[in-house]
Scaffold this active site. Structure first.
Site, PDB file in Angstrom:
ATOM      1  N   GLU A 245       0.842  -1.307   0.049  1.00 23.00           N
ATOM      2  CA  GLU A 245      -0.066   0.130   0.243  1.00 23.00           C
ATOM      3  C   GLU A 245       0.880   1.233  -0.067  1.00 23.00           C
ATOM      4  O   GLU A 245       0.904   1.935   1.067  1.00 23.00           O
ATOM      5  CB  GLU A 245      -0.875  -0.224   1.368  1.00 23.00           C
TER       6      GLU A 245
ATOM      7  N   HIS B 102     -14.072 -11.107   6.919  1.00 24.13           N
ATOM      8  CA  HIS B 102     -13.339 -11.564   8.272  1.00 24.13           C
ATOM      9  C   HIS B 102     -11.925 -10.756   8.310  1.00 24.13           C
ATOM     10  O   HIS B 102     -10.921 -11.015   7.324  1.00 24.13           O
ATOM     11  CB  HIS B 102     -12.743 -13.125   7.908  1.00 24.13           C
TER      12      HIS B 102
ATOM     13  N   GLU C  54      -6.741  -6.698  -2.538  1.00 21.10           N
ATOM     14  CA  GLU C  54      -6.285  -5.378  -2.686  1.00 21.10           C
ATOM     15  C   GLU C  54      -4.836  -5.450  -2.978  1.00 21.10           C
ATOM     16  O   GLU C  54      -4.576  -5.304  -4.221  1.00 21.10           O
ATOM     17  CB  GLU C  54      -6.706  -4.958  -1.008  1.00 21.10           C
TER      18      GLU C  54
ATOM     19  N   GLU D  14      -9.606   3.865   0.245  1.00 21.49           N
ATOM     20  CA  GLU D  14      -9.629   4.129   1.537  1.00 21.49           C
ATOM     21  C   GLU D  14      -8.549   4.944   2.062  1.00 21.49           C
ATOM     22  O   GLU D  14      -8.849   5.970   2.957  1.00 21.49           O
ATOM     23  CB  GLU D  14      -9.226   2.863   2.455  1.00 21.49           C
TER      24      GLU D  14
END
Ligand code: NOJ
Ligand code: CA
Length: 713
Positions: A185, A410, A498, A504
């Site tokens: 990320e 989850h 992802e 986000e």
């Protein structure tokens, strides 16, 4: 499925494809193989001291100079030199296989292969085989450790270093993220190869404490040569092995595999013989967009092992998700603003049902969120027990009634042992309720300490989750995952992941969020690995009243275009119901497909702009997405891909005249025209903007009433 497989004994075939070149002073035997159209060649030889080396050419020009291959091992001599060539086999292969869902229906898998068989000339006489495959869109090679040796050789190896080298021929422009052992990320950096400085670019996701050990990059890393050739380095079929980062040697313009480690074991990979490593891959193309059309990574994986997977249907989904990232509600109950309530879930279901959206993700439904970011995260999450204000069964029932399936969530909080213990009860519960997909998450440092998200131990965990889920007809959308390496071909229940700086970050990243060029880079980098759960669809671009510092760095029209530009069989419409309101632009989200018969990249320059078109399976509808970075630009899109002699209604969702990602992101316009395959459309993209177009076969009525797209003067 058409399969033509023809192996030809190497002695005969070598006359054409394997060239016994004149021996130079330091090369013993040279063997070479070409791709089916001969545009790409791979050469192999042993140096005088028995070191294996390879090189790659494109149109007879070197793109990888002579580079070494080999391993260093724990408690054993290294496998770096002293080899002799026992022989080589060559073969050709061509097939067309079908994707159960995907960017296209049929995939051509056509290559020439050369297997080089090596044995140590002296000592334990350990063997090492290397498989090289030449495709027209790139190459792959992998090592095989056969059961071998003179009887004294160990039948288990602990790899402490993989010495695969990639020697570049020039100081290319590179799009890269640091070789973080825990997270992909990161924002992409655009620099010359010699300027890659991953250690100083270690700042990453706030929810992860990033671990970077060397000046290395993660893959896919994509490059452009001075002549405009595009190269992307990655790996395929990462199975029971550590993820590969590439360590940069800026002086020698060279990269070397640097496997992700473990601090518990003292080795990077442990395997029993015989075994094969993942493929080391290079996608090679003249046009940037051809990297995206290349299916090399998938082709280097094994065929579908699950058989009929029609129980999963690609879908758009909404969710109780963005509101937590905005801070409107929370995952836990203690805060007093719990988002996952039965009532809230039902309101999303009502919205989805009205808008041709068939999935609902609910995060924060299960107990444990009070402690999910704590230090001792083992045993915190319970994957079968809902909070008392969330009636799981009722939400599932209500969803079914309205044609909306619940997607389970989850979050493991990076405590995979806790998750593994509960896999069976968790998946049994899902099966009983008829839930077909789960989004998993691995936020935080891995427990046990000393393991990393991208090491062998976690690669095996992610695979165990995937194969266990498959037994229950459950599909996995993993966040904080191991990188995609084409495993979705073998296990199609690996629907998406992802492994990218997703939407986000726009809500809470301390650097203000993703930059306007981010989504013009990721299709050419991370996107080459596989589907991205990026979660587009923010309409409340300024994030008011929830945020004052951050905003989404795109226009609203660009959010729409992302549904086409970024591929995933699960595409979220991530914003809150109240933010979609009566926006006419919502029509594009209603209409856009998620499963494709064909995809084409019409145009693209990495980090600048990209235009993608996709044809929906079974409907004949096409969709176009075009996005730009921080610069406004006008692009042309020829619609020559449309069916001949057929009229379509083009509904164009474009940036308004005053649109600008920063100053005026929600200014957009919608226009309708009749078009055909002779039409060429001007795409006027605002700074940080985009255009989305639906192209739907027109009725006679529409042909009569809607004006034709104006012809260029
Ligand atoms: C990180 C994921 O990327 C995000 O989508 C999710 O909401 C949180 N983890 C919580 O699981
Ligand atoms: Ca994440």
């Amino acid at each position: 499925m058409k399969v033509f497989k023809y192996y030809i004994i190497w002695g005969f075939f070598m006359m054409f494809w394997v060239r016994c070149a004149p021996k130079t002073s330091n090369e013993k035997s040279v063997v070479e193989i070409s791709s089916p159209s001969n545009n790409i060649k791979i050469g192999f030889s042993l140096k005088a001291n028995g070191t294996p080396v390879y090189w790659i050419k494109h149109q007879d020009k070197a793109i990888i100079d002579t580079s070494v291959l080999g391993f260093e091992l724990k408690d054993q001599e290294a496998l770096l030199n002293g080899f002799k060539l026992l022989g080589q086999d060559t073969s050709s292969f061509s097939e067309t296989w079908k994707m159960p869902w995907g960017e296209q229906q049929e995939v051509l898998n056509s290559y020439r292969e050369m297997v080089v068989k090596l044995e140590e000339a002296e000592g334990a006489k350990r063997k090492l085989n290397i498989y090289f495959r030449a495709y027209d869109d790139g190459i792959g090679f992998r090592y095989e450790f056969p059961k071998s040796g003179d009887g004294t050789a160990k039948q288990e190896v602990m790899i402490t270093k993989e010495n695969t080298q990639f020697k570049l021929t020039d100081n290319h422009t590179c799009w890269w993220i640091p070789g973080d052992w825990d997270s992909y990320e990161h924002l992409y950096n655009t620099t010359k190869f010699s300027e890659i400085d991953a250690l100083s670019k270690r700042k990453a996701a706030s929810l992860m404490q990033t671990t970077i050990k060397a000046n290395a990059v993660n893959t896919p890393v994509t490059m452009r040569t001075a002549e405009g050739l595009h190269l992307s380095f990655h790996e395929a079929n990462l199975t029971d092995y550590a993820g590969m980062t590439l360590e940069i040697d800026p002086k020698n313009l060279s990269m070397q595999s640097a496997l992700v480690g473990s601090q518990r074991t003292g080795y990077l990979v442990k395997r029993t013989l015989p075994f094969k490593t993942p493929w080391r891959t290079i996608q090679i193309s003249e046009k940037a967009g051809d990297l995206i059309e290349s299916k090399l990574i998938l082709n280097l994986n094994e065929p579908n092992k699950l058989g009929d997977v029609s129980w999963f249907k690609p879908k758009k989904y909404v969710g109780i998700w963005w509101e937590m990232h905005l801070g409107k509600s929370s995952w836990d109950k203690k805060s007093g603003k719990h988002g996952a309530t039965t009532e809230n879930a039902k309101s999303f279901i009502d919205f989805a049902a009205k808008n041709n959206i068939t999935g609902l993700l609910v995060e924060g439904w299960n107990t444990g969120w009070e402690d999910w970011l704590g230090k001792d995260r083992e045993g915190v999450f319970d994957f079968v027990t809902p909070y008392p204000d969330y009636d799981l069964k009722e939400v599932v029932r209500y969803g079914k009634e309205k044609g909306v399936e619940v997607i389970m969530h989850h979050e493991t909080s990076a405590a995979p042992r806790t998750y593994e213990k509960q896999l069976k009860p968790a998946y049994s519960l899902m099966k009983d309720l008829g839930i077909k997909a789960v989004k998993t998450g691995y936020v935080g440092k891995i427990l046990p300490e000393g393991e990393y998200h991208h090491g062998q131990w976690m690669v095996n965990h992610y695979r165990k989750v995937l194969t266990t889920a498959a037994q229950y007809n459950i599909a996995i959308n993993a966040h904080e995952p191991i990188k995609a390496t084409g495993i979705r071909r073998t296990y199609p229940n690996a629907i998406a992941r992802e492994g990218v700086r997703g939407q986000e970050f726009n809500a809470w990243a301390s650097d203000g969020g993703n930059k306007p060029d981010h989504t013009t880079i990721i299709p050419f980098t991370r996107g080459l690995a596989g589907p991205i759960d990026f979660t587009p669809g923010v309409f409340n671009i300024k994030l008011e009243p929830y945020k004052d510092k951050n905003q989404v760095s795109t226009t609203l029209a660009k959010q729409l275009a992302l549904y086409v530009v970024i591929y995933s069989p699960v595409q979220m419409a991530c914003d809150l119901v109240e933010h979609y309101g009566e926006h006419p632009a919502l029509q594009f989200i209603r209409d856009v497909g998620v499963d494709w018969e064909q995809s084409k990249v019409l145009d693209g320059a990495i980090g600048d702009y990209i235009t993608v078109v996709r044809k929906e399976r079974g409907t004949g509808k096409w969709f176009l997405g075009s996005i730009t970075d921080e610069k406004a630009r006008t692009l042309k899109a020829s619609l020559n891909f449309l069916e001949q002699r057929k009229s379509y209604v083009a509904t164009i969702y474009r940036d308004g005249e005053k649109a600008d990602w920063k100053e005026n992101p929600t200014d957009y316009a919608i226009e309708k025209f009749i078009v055909n395959n002779q039409t060429s459309i001007d795409l006027k993209l605002a700074a940080g903007g985009g255009t989305a177009i639906s192209l739907i076969p027109a009725t006679d009525e529409e042909i009569k009433n809607i004006k034709a797209y104006p012809r260029a003067k």
